[in-house]
Design an enzyme around this catalytic site. Structure first.
Site, PDB file in Angstrom:
ATOM      1  N   ASP A 199       0.728  -1.158  -0.053  1.00 34.28           N
ATOM      2  CA  ASP A 199      -0.002   0.026   0.057  1.00 34.28           C
ATOM      3  C   ASP A 199       0.777   1.243   0.117  1.00 34.28           C
ATOM      4  O   ASP A 199       1.751   1.177   0.717  1.00 34.28           O
ATOM      5  CB  ASP A 199      -0.924  -0.180   1.270  1.00 34.28           C
ATOM      6  CG  ASP A 199      -2.165   1.034   1.174  1.00 34.28           C
ATOM      7  OD1 ASP A 199      -2.744   0.606  -0.264  1.00 34.28           O
ATOM      8  OD2 ASP A 199      -2.379   1.906   1.649  1.00 34.28           O
ATOM      9  N   ARG A 259       9.080   1.786  -3.529  1.00 38.60           N
ATOM     10  CA  ARG A 259       8.686   0.371  -3.419  1.00 38.60           C
ATOM     11  C   ARG A 259      10.091  -0.390  -3.531  1.00 38.60           C
ATOM     12  O   ARG A 259       9.846  -1.290  -2.709  1.00 38.60           O
ATOM     13  CB  ARG A 259       7.830   0.127  -4.647  1.00 38.60           C
ATOM     14  CG  ARG A 259       7.290  -1.408  -5.155  1.00 38.60           C
ATOM     15  CD  ARG A 259       6.002  -1.214  -5.735  1.00 38.60           C
ATOM     16  NE  ARG A 259       4.991  -0.475  -5.408  1.00 38.60           N
ATOM     17  CZ  ARG A 259       4.760   0.948  -5.779  1.00 38.60           C
ATOM     18  NH1 ARG A 259       5.171   1.254  -6.963  1.00 38.60           N
ATOM     19  NH2 ARG A 259       3.602   1.520  -5.329  1.00 38.60           N
TER      20      ARG A 259
END
Ligand code: ITT
Length: 196
Positions: free
Chosen positions: A68, A181
């Site tokens: 997320d 990420r």
């Protein structure tokens, strides 16, 4: 190291996660098409990532990982943050979200346009055990879109150490080398190595 089911339904994220994890020796199973998308109702990235990972564990009985991510803008008190996907409305497109961001920041000076991407990756197991890790990328919001790569807010996000380029002006391998990420995924692999 275990094989994981990947919980994201976002194809751009899937591609980035696969690219980084394959270099790190982790095998991923595709998300089965028949698992419905999870409502992201939590008010933290960790809460949403855990809900997404657990839904896939329940559906497959396999260990699962979920991502997320949010864009936290200093001049907006951290908004859109957890609500980055629906910043301009419930089913907003990437383009509509970026347009709203540039509009909200139109009066904000160049020295006050700091922001960061935060990614939380959660791994959950059929036993109920779970772990989460975070990756952060600090930068600033530009005044106009630049670049054709990536997705989401990439065309208006300039990482501090990127020599003035936005994430969308980087090739996928360049983004994946150092993104929020990628940083979270590296922390995940480290966590898996030390906890197994
Ligand atoms: P899943 O929940 O299926 O994983 P999602 O698209 O809903 O996919 P998030 O809630 O994590 O993903 O992401 C929120 C939004 O943040 C997303 O819609 C993009 O607009 C933006 N975003 C996420 N990662 C990004 C990245 O690497 N670069 C630019 N924008 C990103």
């Amino acid at each position: 190291m275990t094989t994981f089911v990947l919980a994201t339904a976002n194809p751009h994220k899937t591609e980035e996660i696969r690219a980084v994890l394959s270099e790190l020796g982790v095998t991923l199973l595709a998300r089965p098409d028949d698992v419905p998308e999870v409502e992201e109702n939590e008010d933290t990235l960790e809460g949403n990532a855990l809900a997404k990972a657990r839904a896939l564990v329940d559906a497959t009985r396999h260990a699962a990982i979920a991502d997320d991510t949010g864009l936290f803008v200093d001049a907006l008190g951290g908004r859109p943050g957890v609500y980055s996907a629906r910043y301009a409305g419930e089913h907003a497109t990437y383009d509509e979200n970026v347009t709203r961001l540039l509009a909200e920041l139109s009066e904000v000076g160049d020295d006050r346009r700091g922001a960061e991407f935060r990614t939380v990756i959660c791994v959950a197991y059929p036993s109920g055990r779970w772990r989460s890790v975070q990756g952060i990328l600090t930068g600033r919001i530009t005044r106009e879109r630049r670049g054709i790569h990536g997705f989401g807010y990439d065309p208006v996000f300039e990482p501090l150490e990127a020599g003035g380029r936005t994430l969308a002006e980087m090739t996928p391998p360049e983004k994946n080398a150092n993104s929020h990420r990628a940083r979270a995924l590296r922390a995940l692999v480290e966590e898996l190595r030390t906890s197994s």
